[in-house]
Design a protein around this motif. Structure first.
Motif, PDB file in Angstrom:
ATOM      1  N   TYR A 110     126.933 -76.999 -10.417  1.00 49.16           N
ATOM      2  CA  TYR A 110     126.166 -77.529 -11.605  1.00 49.16           C
ATOM      3  C   TYR A 110     126.963 -78.083 -12.749  1.00 49.16           C
ATOM      4  O   TYR A 110     128.087 -77.529 -12.933  1.00 49.16           O
ATOM      5  CB  TYR A 110     125.162 -76.442 -12.228  1.00 49.16           C
ATOM      6  N   ARG A 111     126.507 -79.129 -13.013  1.00 50.36           N
ATOM      7  CA  ARG A 111     127.207 -79.709 -14.258  1.00 50.36           C
ATOM      8  C   ARG A 111     126.354 -79.709 -15.378  1.00 50.36           C
ATOM      9  O   ARG A 111     125.147 -79.990 -15.293  1.00 50.36           O
ATOM     10  CB  ARG A 111     127.948 -81.072 -14.091  1.00 50.36           C
ATOM     11  N   TYR A 112     126.680 -79.735 -16.658  1.00 53.55           N
ATOM     12  CA  TYR A 112     125.881 -79.889 -17.984  1.00 53.55           C
ATOM     13  C   TYR A 112     126.621 -80.902 -18.747  1.00 53.55           C
ATOM     14  O   TYR A 112     127.890 -80.430 -19.106  1.00 53.55           O
ATOM     15  CB  TYR A 112     125.875 -78.449 -18.719  1.00 53.55           C
ATOM     16  N   ASP A 179     135.475 -89.190 -23.036  1.00 55.79           N
ATOM     17  CA  ASP A 179     135.054 -90.041 -24.012  1.00 55.79           C
ATOM     18  C   ASP A 179     134.350 -89.119 -25.089  1.00 55.79           C
ATOM     19  O   ASP A 179     135.001 -88.280 -25.701  1.00 55.79           O
ATOM     20  CB  ASP A 179     133.762 -91.112 -23.998  1.00 55.79           C
ATOM     21  N   SER A 180     133.141 -89.418 -25.633  1.00 54.46           N
ATOM     22  CA  SER A 180     132.423 -88.532 -26.570  1.00 54.46           C
ATOM     23  C   SER A 180     131.591 -87.321 -25.933  1.00 54.46           C
ATOM     24  O   SER A 180     130.838 -86.870 -26.486  1.00 54.46           O
ATOM     25  CB  SER A 180     131.677 -89.417 -27.311  1.00 54.46           C
ATOM     26  N   GLU A 181     131.997 -87.057 -24.527  1.00 55.95           N
ATOM     27  CA  GLU A 181     131.104 -86.175 -23.898  1.00 55.95           C
ATOM     28  C   GLU A 181     132.167 -84.906 -23.478  1.00 55.95           C
ATOM     29  O   GLU A 181     133.295 -85.077 -23.131  1.00 55.95           O
ATOM     30  CB  GLU A 181     130.490 -86.697 -22.652  1.00 55.95           C
ATOM     31  N   ILE A 182     131.306 -83.991 -23.484  1.00 58.78           N
ATOM     32  CA  ILE A 182     131.992 -82.529 -22.818  1.00 58.78           C
ATOM     33  C   ILE A 182     131.205 -82.186 -21.648  1.00 58.78           C
ATOM     34  O   ILE A 182     129.883 -82.348 -21.687  1.00 58.78           O
ATOM     35  CB  ILE A 182     132.203 -81.462 -23.807  1.00 58.78           C
ATOM     36  N   ILE A 183     131.756 -82.135 -20.520  1.00 61.61           N
ATOM     37  CA  ILE A 183     131.051 -81.675 -19.417  1.00 61.61           C
ATOM     38  C   ILE A 183     131.456 -80.392 -18.971  1.00 61.61           C
ATOM     39  O   ILE A 183     132.594 -80.164 -18.519  1.00 61.61           O
ATOM     40  CB  ILE A 183     131.155 -82.989 -18.032  1.00 61.61           C
ATOM     41  N   PHE A 184     130.640 -79.480 -18.524  1.00 58.95           N
ATOM     42  CA  PHE A 184     130.940 -78.094 -18.107  1.00 58.95           C
ATOM     43  C   PHE A 184     130.678 -78.209 -16.730  1.00 58.95           C
ATOM     44  O   PHE A 184     129.372 -78.624 -16.320  1.00 58.95           O
ATOM     45  CB  PHE A 184     130.086 -77.098 -18.701  1.00 58.95           C
ATOM     46  N   SER A 185     131.480 -77.802 -15.717  1.00 57.84           N
ATOM     47  CA  SER A 185     131.232 -77.741 -14.431  1.00 57.84           C
ATOM     48  C   SER A 185     131.203 -76.288 -13.875  1.00 57.84           C
ATOM     49  O   SER A 185     132.444 -75.751 -13.970  1.00 57.84           O
ATOM     50  CB  SER A 185     132.211 -78.645 -13.735  1.00 57.84           C
ATOM     51  N   PHE A 186     130.152 -75.953 -13.420  1.00 57.05           N
ATOM     52  CA  PHE A 186     130.174 -74.416 -12.822  1.00 57.05           C
ATOM     53  C   PHE A 186     130.262 -74.518 -11.277  1.00 57.05           C
ATOM     54  O   PHE A 186     129.328 -75.092 -10.661  1.00 57.05           O
ATOM     55  CB  PHE A 186     128.964 -73.709 -13.638  1.00 57.05           C
ATOM     56  N   ILE A 187     130.793 -73.756 -10.820  1.00 55.28           N
ATOM     57  CA  ILE A 187     130.910 -73.642  -9.257  1.00 55.28           C
ATOM     58  C   ILE A 187     130.582 -72.105  -9.220  1.00 55.28           C
ATOM     59  O   ILE A 187     131.493 -71.271  -9.265  1.00 55.28           O
ATOM     60  CB  ILE A 187     132.088 -74.118  -8.511  1.00 55.28           C
ATOM     61  N   GLY A 188     129.643 -71.839  -8.323  1.00 59.77           N
ATOM     62  CA  GLY A 188     129.468 -70.413  -7.960  1.00 59.77           C
ATOM     63  C   GLY A 188     128.663 -70.204  -6.646  1.00 59.77           C
ATOM     64  O   GLY A 188     128.263 -71.124  -6.075  1.00 59.77           O
TER      65      GLY A 188
END
Lengths: 246, 246
Positions: A110-112, A179-188
């Motif tokens: 999932y990415r946020y 850029d102006s974004e922070i993306i969290f990537s969760f692998i589980g």
């Protein structure tokens, strides 16, 4: 013949993935397209899992059985011509009849997306959570280290979740700065109801200094939803990829 | 006091910028917000120009007169709290009472986004024109050189355009390659109705080899809409910036 499809969808105008009476759902649209293609014969699709209202998919996976003799590379065209423009089949393939999109999934990503621009970007309003406050990424990374691994995630799911076993494994949490974004990537191995959105809410509290990153083990141990952060909105969340053993 | 605003909007759910009876328009939404703010007193806004249905704005400019005593940095908050989420005021400032958003504009920049991905990207469907065919960018650049400068652009506007003088100056055409996108940036003194979309349609014909880049001067000379390319869809177009002398 069993067909496995990878589908992306824009969740903005859907009441989530799963069929609900009198609501526009992704599953509903896909099953309607399949119904037309099979000249009135209802076809049930099985996805890797549901997504909530407003939540997007970059690579959701589902399977179904069909008696139609369509070459696998033609399936996306056949379905996309019948689907609304906010659902796009990316890829299709024939698989073993014992393949199951949900039960055979070995991991999910999932990415946020968090938009840190000062002024709200009108083009991202449905695709990224606007959160302009400065974040301490090193504190967040510390918290992520505590979250990775196998834990009982009772503190990170909706209180009334009716699953007995709330133990899940997070393999990795990656932070992508773009850029102006922070993306969290969760692998589980799998995620409980609202788990990613509560994890992100908690990490934002850490990034703002409201929660000490070293209190994460205490929050996990407490097995109580009230210990963790807020549930962030669905429109920043993407079911990015579903993994299977090959 | 005269207020100048920079506004961005997502054109997807609008029937264009300009007020039309029984249609949802950007101007209509802005004037409604101003009406509320001025407790029922109608305020007319004047923009740098119109945009069509589906066309977006990154930096449209408009002005209006108000008797309200609001500090300029507070105007965006005051208006954004009353505007729908697909219209965002980026900036506001008090200007001389003889400033006019349309008549004082010295140049405009439009951008057109083309998405070259093989499979349609569901998240870009309203924000970029999906055109997966390979483009010869050096031929396109050659054509751009012929288009820049001061010309009669009769061949590049809607046939029934009721403007007498169709002479305009294009200062520059830039091609920005970004991932799987090609973005055309046009800066000019002004643009005729549908001009940017016809220019792009013609450049795509050049990029595909259907039109010789060196035939551009002949197309310009011909002053006939039937000589140029198709009008590409509105959803790839952005009014990017309006320039004023300071």
């Amino acid at each position: 013949m069993r067909v496995k499809c990878i589908v992306s969808y824009d969740g903005t105008h859907f009441s989530g993935y799963q069929v609900q009476p009198n609501k526009r759902t992704v599953q509903g649209e896909i099953e309607e397209a399949l119904l037309k293609l099979h000249k009135g014969q209802p076809i049930k699709v099985h996805a890797s899992g549901r997504t909530d209202a407003g939540v997007h998919a970059h690579g959701q996976v589902f399977h179904f059985d069909s008696c139609l003799n369509i070459p696998e590379e033609k399936w996306p065209y056949a379905l996309n011509s019948l689907l609304p423009e906010d659902v796009v089949i990316i890829e299709a393939s024939y698989v073993n009849p014992d393949f199951h999109a949900r039960f055979n999934a070995t991991a999910k990503e999932y990415r946020y997306r968090i938009n840190q621009q000062k002024v709200k970007d009108v083009f991202k309003r449905n695709y990224s959570f606007h959160y302009q406050y400065k974040l301490d990424l090193s504190a967040i990374r510390q918290a992520c280290n505590h979250l990775c691994g196998t834990h009982d995630f009772t503190s990170f799911c909706v209180a009334k979740t009716e699953v007995d076993d709330k133990v899940r494994t997070i393999y990795s949490i990656e932070i992508i700065e773009d850029d102006s974004e922070i993306i969290f990537s969760f692998i589980g191995s799998g995620f409980l109801y609202n788990m990613v959105r509560i994890l992100v809410g908690t990490l934002l509290d850490v990034g703002q200094g409201y929660t000490d990153p070293n209190s994460i083990p205490v929050i996990i141990e407490g097995r109580n939803r009230s210990l963790s952060g807020k549930t962030v909105p669905g429109h920043g969340l993407y079911l990015w990829k579903v993994h299977y053993d090959n």
